[in-house]
Design an enzyme around this catalytic site. Structure first.
Site, PDB file in Angstrom:
ATOM      1  N   GLU A   1      13.044 -26.112  42.080  1.00  0.00           N
ATOM      2  CA  GLU A   1      14.234 -25.655  41.356  1.00  0.00           C
ATOM      3  C   GLU A   1      14.088 -25.931  39.867  1.00  0.00           C
ATOM      4  O   GLU A   1      13.645 -27.006  39.462  1.00  0.00           O
ATOM      5  CB  GLU A   1      15.491 -26.397  41.834  1.00  0.00           C
ATOM      6  CG  GLU A   1      15.965 -26.113  43.229  1.00  0.00           C
ATOM      7  CD  GLU A   1      17.237 -26.891  43.549  1.00  0.00           C
ATOM      8  OE1 GLU A   1      17.942 -27.299  42.598  1.00  0.00           O
ATOM      9  OE2 GLU A   1      17.515 -27.119  44.735  1.00  0.00           O
TER      10      GLU A   1
ATOM     11  N   GLU B   1      17.257 -32.794  47.763  1.00  0.00           N
ATOM     12  CA  GLU B   1      17.511 -33.760  46.691  1.00  0.00           C
ATOM     13  C   GLU B   1      18.074 -35.073  47.233  1.00  0.00           C
ATOM     14  O   GLU B   1      19.163 -35.526  46.851  1.00  0.00           O
ATOM     15  CB  GLU B   1      18.457 -33.172  45.647  1.00  0.00           C
ATOM     16  CG  GLU B   1      17.851 -32.013  44.882  1.00  0.00           C
ATOM     17  CD  GLU B   1      18.765 -31.456  43.804  1.00  0.00           C
ATOM     18  OE1 GLU B   1      18.260 -30.735  42.931  1.00  0.00           O
ATOM     19  OE2 GLU B   1      19.993 -31.729  43.838  1.00  0.00           O
TER      20      GLU B   1
END
Length: 669
Positions: A308, A150
């Site tokens: 995710e 991320e």
């Protein structure tokens, strides 16, 4: 090396065995088999375990769990563990810590506590990456590499002196000399003209507004400097590990706007993303569908990987509601409908400590004897049955344009209205078409637009001449183009296109806007149709527009306020196509009727006629097709469909009934 699982929709999630005693691992592996887990992401935040002090490594625990996963037939997406530095690193080298806009050093104790421009941090991260890649490149569990995690979620932008120096170097490469920089930034205004590169700084906190083009370029720089870091790690991996795909998890949700994924996507062997439902949004499930289509667009229309999402509640909203029964399965299948061939969760086992202890997981605090884990197991079984869908693509006749550069420019300082948010029009049009059973691709203005029957241009505030010409070309070749307000306004240097709005699209549309009339919160303007009847209302935005082309038809006009009688929406034939302009954010019913006219004239057909809130998407591979039906409403629904439902594993037809909150995936024929 283990091949990536393609006999099913890959199913698994982030696994953090280092959080748990060794005896829990055996239980994990048993439960993974029960749930149908086919992959795990391993080691994302494990730097402090792999290198507990500088230059001293401990791979024993990772060796053991990698071996166990291989023995159990579970593929590993192995992370480089470089997302967050360990305490020894930030203590020894505090200069790597990021600095906020006000000049405050951000201390360790959280995650991503590193400056994106720090060469020291990069060198240490690349050393760790090299060690991991050299050790595990031929491990039988390894199926994919996961670089960092991320990017930019917490440490961009950074305003430290290191970033200032790197920013200047980036600007020198972009502009070549100060004359071009001064021209691009419009530094004649407010006596900002630079005479030496050392005078140039990041847009730190100042007395008032920062230069808008400086702010825009700093956003571009931030995305580029982290992309360069990703490339460096990927290069290290490829020296050791050829043939194993490399990815990093994007964040293509509305709230994350720091990176230009259009530039990042070509660097990925597999485009992957994280997505979490934001319950505070007015239409959270519609946003989820939009960003599935956006991720597919970044992947060039090919299948992608959901790295995710959450089984239930997250931990970072003011209020974190749990998903209703069936919500885990339905939300997951929404992503598969939009092109995902892998379903990953954060995380496998819910943490018992730390900041994300209340973030849901595949195995909840309640343990396997829980409705949530039973639903996870049900989803695992469905993912296995969906193997025949893997590799298929999504059909769409409508394109919605999306550009992170335009997003950044429209998020800058000193704009006409802070109430205008770049995604609003794009999300609204996408949601209204979704409710009509029409699938959209979300693509960049520079992508190939030929073949689309409808192209929506929503708040494309910044646009290049080249991209504006591409929009006009596809209109002339037969498409219907729908352009919204605040499109075509500025050049890539963030300079106003003079002569009247909407700038780059003014001649195409046959519309000229002399002045902008943004609406305060709570204000509305009546909208009239061609007969003068009130048919709805506009909010957020209005403008003083006039049709300048004799063949420009007024579709809607303002019926109240200072612009009463002026143009609000238009239609103009252009060669073989049509150019539409919408100068306000109309209510759903009014905008929906306009879109109905657009798609009918363009010959766009719904996948199926369904009530609002029921989502239908078709994936196809050759002469085979699969109809996804996601019922986000509280009522059962019926629609014509026949074949085999892979969710319930039963034959269906000629009418398919989907329960409230339920889902079906029908192999048609």
């Amino acid at each position: 090396m283990r091949p990536w699982p393609t006999d099913r929709v890959a199913f698994g999630g982030d696994y953090n065995p280092e959080q748990w005693p060794r005896e829990v691992w055996d239980d994990d592996l048993r439960l993974m088999a029960e749930a149908g887990v086919s992959f795990v992401t391993l080691g994302v935040f494990s730097w402090s375990w792999l290198e507990p002090s500088k230059g001293e490594y401990d791979f024993d625990w990772l060796d053991e769990i990698m071996d166990e996963l291989a023995a159990h037939g579970i593929a590993v997406d192995l992370a480089t563990a470089t997302a967050t530095p360990p305490p020894w690193l930030t203590t020894a080298y505090p200069e790597i810590l990021p600095v906020d806009r006000e000049g405050h050093r951000l201390w360790p104790g959280s995650r991503q506590s590193w400056c994106p421009s720090s060469r020291l941090y990069r060198d240490l991260a690349l050393t760790l990456t090299d060690r991991i890649a050299a050790r595990y490149h031929d491990h039988p569990a390894l199926a994919m590499w996961h670089v960092s995690n991320e990017y930019a979620c917490h440490n961009l932008p950074c305003y430290c002196d290191t970033c200032a120096a790197e920013f200047r170097r980036w600007l020198e490469r972009r502009y070549g000399d100060l004359g071009r920089l001064n021209a691009a930034w419009g530094t004649a205004f407010w006596s900002q003209r630079y005479s030496d590169w050392d005078e140039v700084l990041p847009p730190r906190l100042s007395t008032t507004f920062n230069n808008p083009t400086q702010v825009l370029d700093f956003a571009r720089f931030g995305s580029d400097i982290l992309l360069d870091f990703f490339r460096a790690e990927a290069e290290v991996i490829r020296r050791h590990s050829t043939g194993v795909p490399i990815t990093t998890n994007f964040m293509t949700m509305s709230q994350f706007r720091m990176l230009d994924y259009r530039d990042w996507a070509p660097e990925q062997d597999v485009v992957s993303t994280d997505h979490y439902v934001v319950d505070a949004l007015e239409h959270p499930r519609s946003e989820m569908s939009f960003h599935g289509d956006l991720t597919r667009g970044l992947a060039g229309g090919r299948p992608w990987m959901l790295m995710e999402h959450s089984t239930s509640a997250v931990n970072w909203q003011p209020v974190n509601p749990a998903k209703p029964p069936g919500g885990t399965l339905r939300d997951s299948l929404t992503h598969v409908a939009r092109g995902a061939d892998a379903l990953g969760f954060f995380q496998w086992r819910q943490s018992r400590a730390g900041s994300e202890a209340f973030h849901s997981a595949m195995v909840p605090h309640a343990g396997p004897d829980s409705d949530r884990f039973r639903e996870v197991c049900e989803l695992g079984a469905v993912a296995a049955r969906l193997g025949e869908v893997v590799g298929s693509t999504v059909e769409a006749d409508v394109a919605v344009l999306w550009d992170y550069q335009a997003l950044w420019a429209l998020s800058g300082p000193c704009l006409p209205s802070a109430r205008v948010d770049y995604p609003d029009v794009a999300h609204t049009v996408h949601r209204l078409l979704r409710d009509r059973g029409i699938t959209c691709d979300v693509v960049h203005p520079g992508d190939d637009l030929t073949g689309y029957r409808v192209v929506v241009v929503p708040t494309l505030f910044l646009v290049s001449d080249e991209h504006a010409a591409a929009v006009e070309a596809v209109a002339r070749s037969g498409a219907h183009i729908v352009v919204s307000y605040l499109s075509g306004i500025v050049t890539p240097d963030d300079h106003i296109r003079l002569g009247g709005y909407p700038g780059a699209f003014r001649d195409l549309l046959g519309v000229r806007v002399e002045e902008l009339f943004p609406l305060p919160a709570g204000d509305r303007v009546d909208l009239h149709d061609a007969s003068g009847a009130t048919v709805g209302e506009g909010r957020v935005w209005s403008e003083d527009a006039r049709a300048t082309a004799p063949d420009c038809e007024t579709v809607l006009s303002y019926g109240s306020g200072p612009l009463a009688g002026r143009v609000a929406a238009t239609r103009r034939p252009v060669a073989d196509g049509v150019a539409w302009y919408v100068g306000t954010l109309a209510d759903d019913a009014t905008l929906g009727r306009l879109l109905d006219r657009v798609v009918e004239e363009a010959g766009v057909r719904a996948v199926a006629e369904v009530p609002a809130g029921v989502e239908v998407v078709r994936r196809r591979a050759g002469d085979r097709s699969w109809l996804f039906v996601l019922n986000h409403t509280g009522e059962d629904c019926e629609l014509p469909a026949g074949g085999h439902d892979l969710v319930a594993d039963v034959a269906v037809g000629p009418v398919l009934r989907v329960a409230a909150g339920g889902a079906a995936v029908v192999r048609e024929g």
